[in-house]
Design a protein around this motif. Structure first.
Motif, PDB file in Angstrom:
ATOM      1  N   LEU A 124       0.822  -1.209   0.000  1.00 45.83           N
ATOM      2  CA  LEU A 124       0.000   0.000   0.000  1.00 45.83           C
ATOM      3  C   LEU A 124       0.856   1.258   0.000  1.00 45.83           C
ATOM      4  CD1 LEU A 124      -2.859   1.324   0.288  1.00 45.83           C
ATOM      5  CD2 LEU A 124      -2.414   1.323   2.734  1.00 45.83           C
ATOM      6  N   LEU A 125       1.833   1.310   0.870  1.00 45.29           N
ATOM      7  CA  LEU A 125       2.662   2.507   0.993  1.00 45.29           C
ATOM      8  C   LEU A 125       3.537   2.737  -0.233  1.00 45.29           C
ATOM      9  CD1 LEU A 125       3.746   2.273   4.739  1.00 45.29           C
ATOM     10  CD2 LEU A 125       1.875   3.600   3.743  1.00 45.29           C
ATOM     11  N   ALA A 126       3.962   1.661  -0.891  1.00 43.13           N
ATOM     12  CA  ALA A 126       4.833   1.800  -2.061  1.00 43.13           C
ATOM     13  C   ALA A 126       4.130   2.506  -3.217  1.00 43.13           C
ATOM     14  CB  ALA A 126       5.312   0.422  -2.516  1.00 43.13           C
ATOM     15  N   SER A 127       2.797   2.429  -3.265  1.00 39.68           N
ATOM     16  CA  SER A 127       2.088   3.110  -4.351  1.00 39.68           C
ATOM     17  C   SER A 127       2.076   4.624  -4.173  1.00 39.68           C
ATOM     18  CB  SER A 127       0.660   2.578  -4.453  1.00 39.68           C
ATOM     19  OG  SER A 127      -0.035   2.819  -3.259  1.00 39.68           O
ATOM     20  N   PHE A 128       2.475   5.107  -2.990  1.00 33.62           N
ATOM     21  CA  PHE A 128       2.517   6.542  -2.713  1.00 33.62           C
ATOM     22  C   PHE A 128       3.951   7.057  -2.601  1.00 33.62           C
ATOM     23  CE2 PHE A 128      -1.581   5.101  -1.038  1.00 33.62           C
ATOM     24  CZ  PHE A 128      -2.427   5.945  -1.747  1.00 33.62           C
ATOM     25  N   ILE A 129       4.925   6.274  -3.097  1.00 32.50           N
ATOM     26  CA  ILE A 129       6.344   6.648  -3.034  1.00 32.50           C
ATOM     27  C   ILE A 129       6.907   6.712  -4.451  1.00 32.50           C
ATOM     28  CG2 ILE A 129       8.617   5.925  -2.206  1.00 32.50           C
ATOM     29  CD1 ILE A 129       7.276   4.536   0.089  1.00 32.50           C
ATOM     30  N   THR A 130       7.776   7.700  -4.707  1.00 34.08           N
ATOM     31  CA  THR A 130       8.416   7.811  -6.025  1.00 34.08           C
ATOM     32  C   THR A 130       9.536   6.780  -6.145  1.00 34.08           C
ATOM     33  OG1 THR A 130      10.018   9.432  -5.265  1.00 34.08           O
ATOM     34  CG2 THR A 130       7.933  10.290  -6.114  1.00 34.08           C
ATOM     35  N   GLU A 131      10.186   6.750  -7.302  1.00 28.53           N
ATOM     36  CA  GLU A 131      11.287   5.818  -7.530  1.00 28.53           C
ATOM     37  C   GLU A 131      12.454   6.071  -6.579  1.00 28.53           C
ATOM     38  OE1 GLU A 131      12.545   6.068 -11.558  1.00 28.53           O
ATOM     39  OE2 GLU A 131      10.597   5.485 -12.355  1.00 28.53           O
ATOM     40  N   MET A 132      12.630   7.319  -6.201  1.00 29.24           N
ATOM     41  CA  MET A 132      13.742   7.686  -5.315  1.00 29.24           C
ATOM     42  C   MET A 132      13.380   7.569  -3.837  1.00 29.24           C
ATOM     43  SD  MET A 132      16.113   8.164  -7.388  1.00 29.24           S
ATOM     44  CE  MET A 132      17.342   8.760  -6.285  1.00 29.24           C
ATOM     45  N   GLY A 133      12.191   7.103  -3.513  1.00 32.17           N
ATOM     46  CA  GLY A 133      11.807   6.891  -2.128  1.00 32.17           C
ATOM     47  C   GLY A 133      11.149   8.078  -1.466  1.00 32.17           C
ATOM     48  N   LYS A 134      10.847   9.122  -2.236  1.00 35.67           N
ATOM     49  CA  LYS A 134      10.181  10.299  -1.663  1.00 35.67           C
ATOM     50  C   LYS A 134       8.666  10.106  -1.696  1.00 35.67           C
ATOM     51  CE  LYS A 134      13.653  13.689  -2.996  1.00 35.67           C
ATOM     52  NZ  LYS A 134      13.844  14.970  -3.695  1.00 35.67           N
ATOM     53  N   THR A 135       7.987  10.737  -0.777  1.00 38.87           N
ATOM     54  CA  THR A 135       6.524  10.679  -0.740  1.00 38.87           C
ATOM     55  C   THR A 135       5.966  11.523  -1.886  1.00 38.87           C
ATOM     56  OG1 THR A 135       6.655  10.546   1.659  1.00 38.87           O
ATOM     57  CG2 THR A 135       4.501  11.046   0.715  1.00 38.87           C
ATOM     58  N   LYS A 136       5.012  10.963  -2.618  1.00 36.63           N
ATOM     59  CA  LYS A 136       4.389  11.709  -3.718  1.00 36.63           C
ATOM     60  C   LYS A 136       3.576  12.863  -3.157  1.00 36.63           C
ATOM     61  CE  LYS A 136       3.981   7.966  -7.062  1.00 36.63           C
ATOM     62  NZ  LYS A 136       3.038   7.138  -7.825  1.00 36.63           N
ATOM     63  N   SER A 137       3.469  13.921  -3.944  1.00 38.07           N
ATOM     64  CA  SER A 137       2.737  15.102  -3.494  1.00 38.07           C
ATOM     65  C   SER A 137       1.229  14.851  -3.553  1.00 38.07           C
ATOM     66  CB  SER A 137       3.095  16.305  -4.367  1.00 38.07           C
ATOM     67  OG  SER A 137       2.585  16.117  -5.669  1.00 38.07           O
ATOM     68  N   ARG A 138       0.514  15.731  -2.939  1.00 37.15           N
ATOM     69  CA  ARG A 138      -0.945  15.639  -2.908  1.00 37.15           C
ATOM     70  C   ARG A 138      -1.542  15.839  -4.295  1.00 37.15           C
ATOM     71  NH1 ARG A 138      -4.637  19.626  -0.922  1.00 37.15           N
ATOM     72  NH2 ARG A 138      -6.610  18.577  -1.012  1.00 37.15           N
ATOM     73  N   ILE A 139      -0.822  16.540  -5.161  1.00 39.25           N
ATOM     74  CA  ILE A 139      -1.261  16.729  -6.543  1.00 39.25           C
ATOM     75  C   ILE A 139      -1.326  15.375  -7.244  1.00 39.25           C
ATOM     76  CG2 ILE A 139      -0.628  17.744  -8.761  1.00 39.25           C
ATOM     77  CD1 ILE A 139       0.739  19.995  -7.141  1.00 39.25           C
ATOM     78  N   GLU A 140      -0.339  14.526  -6.991  1.00 40.00           N
ATOM     79  CA  GLU A 140      -0.275  13.210  -7.634  1.00 40.00           C
ATOM     80  C   GLU A 140      -1.201  12.190  -6.971  1.00 40.00           C
ATOM     81  OE1 GLU A 140       3.911  12.032  -8.811  1.00 40.00           O
ATOM     82  OE2 GLU A 140       4.281  13.697  -7.425  1.00 40.00           O
ATOM     83  N   THR A 141      -1.274  12.217  -5.638  1.00 40.18           N
ATOM     84  CA  THR A 141      -2.051  11.194  -4.931  1.00 40.18           C
ATOM     85  C   THR A 141      -3.544  11.483  -4.914  1.00 40.18           C
ATOM     86  OG1 THR A 141      -1.745  12.297  -2.808  1.00 40.18           O
ATOM     87  CG2 THR A 141      -0.120  10.615  -3.426  1.00 40.18           C
ATOM     88  N   LYS A 142      -3.935  12.756  -5.038  1.00 40.79           N
ATOM     89  CA  LYS A 142      -5.347  13.180  -5.014  1.00 40.79           C
ATOM     90  C   LYS A 142      -6.037  12.826  -3.691  1.00 40.79           C
ATOM     91  CE  LYS A 142      -5.452  14.174  -9.529  1.00 40.79           C
ATOM     92  NZ  LYS A 142      -4.488  15.153  -9.852  1.00 40.79           N
ATOM     93  N   LEU A 143      -5.273  12.824  -2.600  1.00 39.30           N
ATOM     94  CA  LEU A 143      -5.828  12.519  -1.282  1.00 39.30           C
ATOM     95  C   LEU A 143      -6.263  13.798  -0.586  1.00 39.30           C
ATOM     96  CD1 LEU A 143      -3.164   9.946  -0.043  1.00 39.30           C
ATOM     97  CD2 LEU A 143      -5.409   9.448  -1.004  1.00 39.30           C
TER      98      LEU A 143
END
Length: 175
Positions: A124-143
């Protein structure tokens, strides 16, 4: 007397049949005339249009010729399709979704999943992480804002516990 009545009663029927036959032939004539006009207009437009094989008949602004066996989809006749504006390539929005849109699109909120209780769930958490291990922004996640904050906290906890790698996404297999 009976014969005269019989003749009078059949005469209107014959007249209506003749009228029907003449109406049918006029419909057929009109159809042929319309087909001829459409083909003439298409020929004129083709003669004026520049010859480029990559441009479709719609972009040239010409009418397509009707041919037997040609399949025409119903939406080809709609106003939106016939007078379609050029679409510009849309880039990703620079602003996160509003609260209403985020509430509607937030999958975690919809299914009642609290990210803080899913700290050990790497899938679950990996779907919200970029290739470099950073947390995706709210723009990308739409949360929603609340879920995004809780998700970030869960990802930081998972990294500190060693469940998630610090500098890469666990979905990407090492080579």
């Amino acid at each position: 007397m009976f014969l005269v009545l019989a003749r009078r009663s059949t005469t209107p029927r014959l007249a209506s049949l003749r009228r029907l036959v003449s109406d049918f032939s006029s419909v057929e004539d009109d159809r042929n005339e319309l087909k001829k006009i459409m083909n003439d207009e298409a020929d004129k437009a083709e003669a004026q249009a520049p010859v480029d094989p990559n441009i479709s008949w719609q972009q040239k602004g010409i009418r397509r010729k009707f041919a037997p066996g040609l399949f025409i989809r119903p939406h080809y006749w709609s106003h939106e399709h016939r007078f379609e504006k050029q679409r510009h390539s849309t880039s990703q929005a620079l602003v996160a979704p509003g609260s209403r849109e985020a509430r509607e699109r937030d999958a975690l909120r919809h299914f009642g999943i609290d990210p803080l209780y899913e700290t050990s769930n790497t899938t679950l958490l990996a779907s919200f992480i970029t290739e470099m291990g950073k947390t995706k922004s709210r723009i990308e996640t739409k949360l929603t804002t609340k879920t995004q904050r809780r998700l970030g906290k869960a990802i930081r906890r998972a990294k500190m516990m060693g469940v998630l790698p610090q500098l890469s996404n666990p979905r990407i297999a090492p080579r």
